[in-house]
Design an enzyme around this catalytic site. Structure first.
Site, mmCIF file in Angstrom:
data_model
loop_
_atom_site.group_PDB
_atom_site.id
_atom_site.type_symbol
_atom_site.label_atom_id
_atom_site.label_comp_id
_atom_site.label_asym_id
_atom_site.label_seq_id
_atom_site.Cartn_x
_atom_site.Cartn_y
_atom_site.Cartn_z
ATOM 1 N N HIS A 291 -26.145 10.566 41.892
ATOM 2 C CA HIS A 291 -27.562 10.215 41.845
ATOM 3 C C HIS A 291 -28.313 10.655 43.106
ATOM 4 O O HIS A 291 -29.537 10.534 43.173
ATOM 5 C CB HIS A 291 -27.730 8.703 41.652
ATOM 6 C CG HIS A 291 -28.940 8.337 40.845
ATOM 7 N ND1 HIS A 291 -30.057 9.133 40.760
ATOM 8 C CD2 HIS A 291 -29.217 7.247 40.078
ATOM 9 C CE1 HIS A 291 -30.967 8.558 39.993
ATOM 10 N NE2 HIS A 291 -30.481 7.420 39.565
ATOM 11 N N THR B 274 -12.759 16.085 31.828
ATOM 12 C CA THR B 274 -11.526 15.314 31.654
ATOM 13 C C THR B 274 -11.549 14.677 30.274
ATOM 14 O O THR B 274 -12.564 14.095 29.863
ATOM 15 C CB THR B 274 -11.371 14.242 32.746
ATOM 16 O OG1 THR B 274 -10.144 13.519 32.537
ATOM 17 C CG2 THR B 274 -12.530 13.268 32.780
#
Length: 474
Positions: free
Chosen positions: A447, A390
Site C-alpha cells: 500500500h 503462488t
C-alpha cells in the site's frame, strides 16, 4: 607473474553468503577458462563455479566448509603459469563487519535463556592490545554463524572451530547444536526434547529470561529513530512434544517473510473468477500439448492473464527503492513451488514471460518446477523476479493472502478451481442458477505505492482475460 582473484559469486538477490563445500582443483594444478573450479552451497541451490581465466591455481584462501560473504576472494590463479604455488591455505581477508540484530529465535525454551560465560578464547595478537571477548568471537565467525548461534542460544566460545585459524564454520555450529551441547542454563529444558528419564520429564519447563538488548529471546525493532527490544516468549516443552530444528531453507524463509512484513504495508483484495470458458479451452488444447510431451495445466492461462494485467498496470510490476519506484521493463514471473513434501517453499523465476506463448509458458513453468523438486536449480533460476504467483488452490484452499516476495510490490494467490452454484444469465437474458467452475484470486500488494483502486482494476483485468480467453492462442 599475473594473478587473477577468484571471488565468491553473487548467489541471488537476497543471499549475501555462500559455503565453499569442495575444491575441484588443487594448488599447482592447471585449469581452463570456464572449467569447474569449486563447489558452493547456499540456502536454495548448490552449484559448481567455473574458473574466470585459464592458468595455474597458486593460492587457496578459503578452505572447504567455510562460509564467506559474496565478493570474498577465495583463490588466485596465475595466468602465466610459471610461478611457484602457495603451499598453505591462507585466511581470506574479511571486511569489517557490524553484528546484525538477532533474528527471531526458534521456538524452544533455550532461546530465551542468556548463555552463561565460559572460559575465554585465547587472545589474538594485536598491536592495539588484547581484544575483547566479543571481538575475538566475531573474528572467528561469520554473520551467518553468529545468527545461528543467537537463534539457538549457543555461546560461540563453546564451539570448536575447524576453519582457518580456528574460525567457526556453519558446519561447526550445526554439528554443535545437533550434538546436544547447549548452554548450562538451558540444559534442563532441552532435555525434554528427546528421550529422557522420568525425573527429567517431571521438571518444570524453563521460564523465559528477561529481555536483554541484542540477546537471544529478544527482537530489536526500529521505531521512530529508536530501537525497541521486544521479548520473544519461550515455549514450554511438555511430555509427548517433539522438537525439530528448522532447515536452512525454513530459516531463510522465516527471515525473508518477517522482513517483508516489516517493510511493506500489506493489503489483500479478493476477486471471484468464472473459469468455465478456460476449463473447456484447456480440454480442447490438452491433446495438442500432449503430442509435444507437455502437460497443460491452468497455470499458463493464469500467467497469460497476469501478464496482460501487468502490461496495463505496470505499478504492480515494480519495486520500491527508498523514495523511488522502479518500473521493471521485463516481466519475470516468480512461481512458488512446494518442495520437501510441502515443508519448504522455493520460488524459481520464469524470465521474460511476456515474450512467451501459451506453449512457452507451459514448458518453462514445468521445467522450473521439476528443477525445484529435484534440487537442480541454478542461480539464474531464482533471481530477478518482478511479480510472484503462488497457487494455494492445489492444496484445496479457497483463496490465500500471501506475503509479498521482496523487493516486489505484489503477489497473487490463486485458489482452488471448483464447481459452485452461481447466478448466470440464460440465452434469453434471464437470471438463473447454474453450475460453473469458479475460483477466488487474492492479490496482496504494497500500500506504499499501490492503492486499492488500482489493485481492483488489476484484478478485474485478470478476470476479464480469463473469462474471455482467446481460443486461437497456443
Amino acid at each position: 607473474m599475473s594473478k587473477v582473484d577468484v571471488i565468491m559469486p553473487q548467489m541471488g538477490e537476497s543471499i549475501a553468503e555462500g559455503t565453499l563445500t569442495r575444491w575441484l582443483k588443487q594448488i599447482g594444478e592447471t585449469v581452463e577458462r570456464d572449467e569447474d573450479l569449486f563447489e558452493i552451497s547456499t540456502d536454495k541451490v548448490d552449484a559448481d563455479i567455473p574458473s574466470p581465466v585459464a592458468g595455474t591455481l597458486v593460492e587457496i584462501l578459503v578452505q572447504e566448509g567455510a562460509t564467506v560473504e559474496v565478493n570474498t576472494v577465495v583463490a588466485r590463479i596465475d595466468t602465466e603459469g610459471g610461478a611457484a604455488a602457495t603451499a598453505e591455505p591462507q585466511p581470506a581477508e574479511q571486511p569489517a563487519e557490524t553484528p546484525e540484530p538477532a533474528a527471531p529465535a526458534a521456538a524452544a525454551p533455550e532461546a530465551a535463556a542468556e548463555p552463561e560465560p565460559t572460559a575465554p578464547v585465547a587472545p589474538a595478537a594485536s598491536s592495539d592490545g588484547p581484544a575483547s571477548r566479543e571481538e575475538r568471537i566475531q573474528s572467528k565467525s561469520t554473520p551467518l554463524v553468529r545468527k545461528i548461534a543467537a537463534e539457538h542460544g549457543v555461546d560461540l566460545a563453546d564451539v570448536v572451530g575447524s576453519g582457518i585459524a580456528g574460525r567457526v564454520t556453519r558446519d561447526d555450529i550445526l554439528a554443535h547444536i545437533d550434538g546436544g551441547a547447549v548452554p548450562a542454563a538451558a540444559a534442563p529444558a532441552a532435555a525434554l526434547a528427546g528421550p529422557a528419564a522420568p525425573s527429567a520429564i517431571s521438571q518444570p519447563a524453563a521460564t523465559a529470561a528477561p529481555a536483554v538488548p541484542g540477546q537471544p529471546g529478544t527482537m530489536q525493532v526500529p521505531i521512530h529513530g529508536a530501537t525497541l527490544d521486544i521479548r520473544i516468549p519461550a515455549v514450554p516443552i511438555r511430555e509427548g512434544d517433539t522438537v525439530e530444528e528448522m532447515s536452512r531453507v525454513r530459516l531463510r524463509t522465516m527471515e525473508h517473510m518477517l522482513m517483508s512484513k516489516r517493510i511493506s504495508a500489506h493489503v489483500t483484495s479478493v476477486n471471484e473468477i468464472d473459469f468455465e470458458h478456460v476449463v473447456r479451452l484447456r480440454k480442447q488444447l490438452k491433446p495438442k500439448f500432449a503430442e509435444q510431451g507437455v502437460k497443460l495445466t491452468y497455470g499458463p492461462f493464469i500467467m497469460k492473464a497476469v501478464i496482460e494485467a501487468l502490461r496495463e498496470y505496470p505499478i504492480l510490476n515494480a519495486s520500491v527503492d527508498g523514495t523511488r519506484v522502479v518500473y521493471h521493463g521485463d516481466i519475470n514471473l516468480g512461481i512458488a513451488v512446494a518442495v520437501a513434501d510441502g515443508k519448504e517453499l522455493i520460488v524459481p523465476v520464469l524470465k521474460n514471460a511476456d515474450q512467451l506463448s501459451l506453449m512457452g509458458l507451459t514448458t518453462g513453468a514445468n521445467e522450473l518446477a521439476e528443477k525445484a523438486r529435484t534440487k537442480t536449480l541454478e542461480f539464474a533460476d531464482i533471481e530477478g523476479g518482478t511479480f510472484t504467483i503462488t497457487n494455494v488452490g492445489v492444496f484445496g484452499n479457497q483463496f490465500g493472502m500471501p506475503i509479498i516476495n521482496q523487493p516486489q510490490v505484489a503477489i497473487l494467490g490463486t485458489g482452488v478451481i471448483e464447481k459452485r452454484p452461481v447466478v448466470v444469465q440464460d440465452t434469453m437474458g434471464n437470471d438463473v442458477v447454474g453450475i460453473r467452475h469458479m475460483s477466488y484470486f487474492g492479490l496482496s500488494y504494497d500500500h506504499r505505492v499501490v492503492d486499492g483502486a488500482i489493485a481492483a482494476f488489476w484484478l478485474n483485468k485478470v478476470k476479464d482475460v480469463l473469462e474471455n480467453f482467446p481460443e486461437d492462442v497456443i
